[in-house]
Design an enzyme around this catalytic site. Structure first.
Site, short mmCIF file in Angstrom:
data_model
loop_
_atom_site.label_atom_id
_atom_site.label_comp_id
_atom_site.label_asym_id
_atom_site.label_seq_id
_atom_site.Cartn_x
_atom_site.Cartn_y
_atom_site.Cartn_z
N ARG A 89 1.19 -1.43 -0.11
CA ARG A 89 0.06 -0.02 0.09
C ARG A 89 1.30 1.64 0.18
NH1 ARG A 89 -2.80 3.10 5.24
NH2 ARG A 89 -4.23 4.44 3.17
N HIS A 133 -3.61 10.66 0.76
CA HIS A 133 -2.25 11.27 1.53
C HIS A 133 -2.10 11.69 2.15
CE1 HIS A 133 -1.29 7.32 5.12
NE2 HIS A 133 -0.56 8.47 5.46
N GLU A 178 -7.59 8.22 6.12
CA GLU A 178 -7.59 9.25 7.23
C GLU A 178 -8.14 10.03 7.28
OE1 GLU A 178 -4.40 8.74 9.43
OE2 GLU A 178 -3.87 6.56 10.06
N ASN A 306 -7.55 1.92 9.83
CA ASN A 306 -6.22 2.20 10.78
C ASN A 306 -6.41 1.94 11.79
OD1 ASN A 306 -5.85 2.47 8.07
ND2 ASN A 306 -4.76 4.54 7.85
N TYR A 308 -4.05 2.00 15.78
CA TYR A 308 -3.58 2.20 16.76
C TYR A 308 -3.44 1.63 17.95
CZ TYR A 308 -1.14 3.65 12.52
OH TYR A 308 -0.09 3.54 11.07
N GLU A 381 -3.62 -0.29 8.09
CA GLU A 381 -2.38 0.46 9.08
C GLU A 381 -2.51 -0.22 10.66
OE1 GLU A 381 -1.44 4.65 9.29
OE2 GLU A 381 -1.90 4.86 7.48
#
Ligand code: IFM
Length: 478
Positions: A89, A133, A178, A306, A308, A381
């Site tokens: 990606r 992005h 995002e 994504n 985290y 991600e």
């Protein structure tokens, strides 16, 4: 046989094997790795301007050279082959292929992505481009940026032209990455380019990013109905700090703005009513025109997640209730007029100060499966950033990163066992790179990069991830 592969021919069976066809990937983004900022006709982006503005990026770092992927992409594809990646990606730099954000494509910029995608295909690695992005052409920001409706149409035009140029060899496309960060870090907190602190504009930016997504999907779908299209959103697990009404409501507001404000229009075609009420004083309704939500709610084939960390949220002001390495600030008007704070959830943290909670990933994935219409999911991600230096042996023993990815893969496996249609995992990131306002101070790569020489050295995590891919999963924990 490469340096990252084992020598035995038959790997042992994985106790936790992932389904056949599961994509094993790594992710990057153009501004963070390419460099070549002034080459072959690339135009300036908002990140060029922002990073050159004193005080905006730690150490005054810029993406001018980054990790020189623009010139070293063939070596980087070889690294991907060594890892055994089945998918890669990356993002396409809008200002490289359309320097002012309008008009015909810049042939030299386009050729770079032709060479990159051809190189990936030759190596048997599926290209997964993301169209946006965060590197908006500066000319479009000069015309008002994402808060302006026209930017969504400019984005769709760029997407359409790139798709026309590369659609013969690329069948997986992500539109925006995002949008929460692009809108709220860029236009509300000002921590990211273009560095504006205008909450009402940030909301309009969010809407136009999603509108751009929908318009781009329409254009790409019309050309190649068989292509697999989607967007990548950053989702968090959110917990109230206590059962008090104030904390529960603060968690609702943060979840609303961070997660549902994007998921609901993309997957259901509506904005969450409670969030609209929270931001009513900012005049958001005025930018949503008839038909916009239907455009945003285009059928998609895949949603990129994504993930985290988890946020523990309070609605009660105190000395300890403050942003914990989060973009929210305690007086953010865009989560409503009430106080919102973040408290320490008591978990270990990465080098970014982000709490590690793989259970949150399971929660996010199962929630998507339970509460939203069916769509294939990909973790686009997931990874951990640390301050790392090469050790005396000339490598990096990044056991913390291995533990982080291992735990999140196990949580992903649990989610699949629970029925979640999770089809792939892309770790962030392939290479150490420019970590936005943190500059080069934080490293997320499986591969260490010496920024002075551009020498790449696979970390322990690279060898470990190659083993996971080869095994098709994880061994049972010892
Ligand atoms: O580096 C970023 C990436 O560009 C977007 N998602 C989060 C990563 C780590 O902060």
């Amino acid at each position: 046989m490469t340096s990252l592969q084992h020598s035995s021919s038959t790997p042992p069976a994985a106790a936790r094997s992932f389904p056949a066809g599961f994509r094993w990937g790594a992710a990057t983004a153009a501004y963070q790795i390419e460099g070549g900022a002034a080459e072959d006709g690339r135009g300036p982006s908002i990140w060029d301007t922002f990073s050159r503005t004193p005080g905006k990026v730690l150490g005054g770092d810029t993406g001018d050279v980054a990790v020189d992927h623009y010139h070293r992409f063939r070596d980087d594809i070889a690294l991907m082959s060594d890892l055994g990646l089945t998918a890669y990606r990356f993002s396409i730099s809008w200002p490289r292929v359309q320097p002012t954000g309008g008009g015909p494509l810049n042939q030299a910029g386009l050729d770079f992505y032709r060479r990159l995608t051809d190189g990936l295909l030759e190596a048997g690695i599926e290209p997964w481009p993301t169209l946006y992005h965060w590197d908006l052409p500066q000319s479009l920001e000069d015309a008002g940026g994402w808060p302006e409706r026209d930017t969504a149409y400019r984005f769709a035009d760029y997407a359409d032209q790139i798709h026309a140029a590369l659609g013969d060899r690329v069948g997986q496309w992500m539109t925006v990455n995002e949008p929460w960060c692009a809108a709220f870090l860029g236009y509300a907190s000002g921590e990211h380019a273009p560095g504006r602190r205008e909450p009402a504009a940030a909301l309009r930016a969010a809407h136009h990013l999603m509108l751009g997504h929908g318009l781009a999907v329409q254009a790409m779908r019309a050309r190649h109905p068989e292509h697999r299209l989607g967007a990548a959103v950053n989702l968090y697990a959110i917990t109230p700090a206590s059962g008090s009404d104030a904390d529960v409501d603060a968690a609702r507001r943060v979840d609303g703005m961070q997660n549902r404000f994007f998921l609901d229009p993309l997957l259901r075609g509506s904005y969450p009513a409670d969030v609209l009420a929270d931001v009513a004083q900012l005049g958001f309704d005025e930018c949503v025109q008839d038909g916009d939500l239907a455009i945003i709610n285009q059928p998609i084939d895949q949603l990129g997640v994504n993930y985290y960390s988890r946020f523990t949220v309070t609605g009660e002001a105190s000395e300890t209730a403050q942003a914990v390495s989060s973009p929210f600030s305690s007086d953010s008007p865009w989560v409503g007029s009430e106080f919102v704070g973040f408290v320490d959830g008591g978990r270990p943290v990465t080098g970014m100060g982000w709490e590690i909670d793989e259970g949150g990933l399971h929660e996010v994935l199962t929630r998507l499966h339970r509460d939203y219409p069916p769509v294939d999911l990909y973790i686009t991600e997931n990874g951990a950033g640390y301050d790392e230096v090469l050790n005396g042996e000339g490598t990096v023993h990044d056991g913390d990163r291995i533990a982080y990815i291992d735990a999140h893969l196990r949580a992903s496996h649990d989610a699949i066992a629970d029925g979640v249609p999770l089809r792939g995992y892309f770790t962030w990131s392939l290479l150490d790179n420019f970590e936005w306002s943190w500059g080069y101070s934080k490293r997320f790569g499986l591969v260490h990069v010496d920024y002075a020489t551009q020498r790449r050295v696979p970390k322990d995590s690279a060898r470990w991830y190659a083993g996971v891919i080869r095994l098709g999963g994880l061994p049972e924990r010892a």
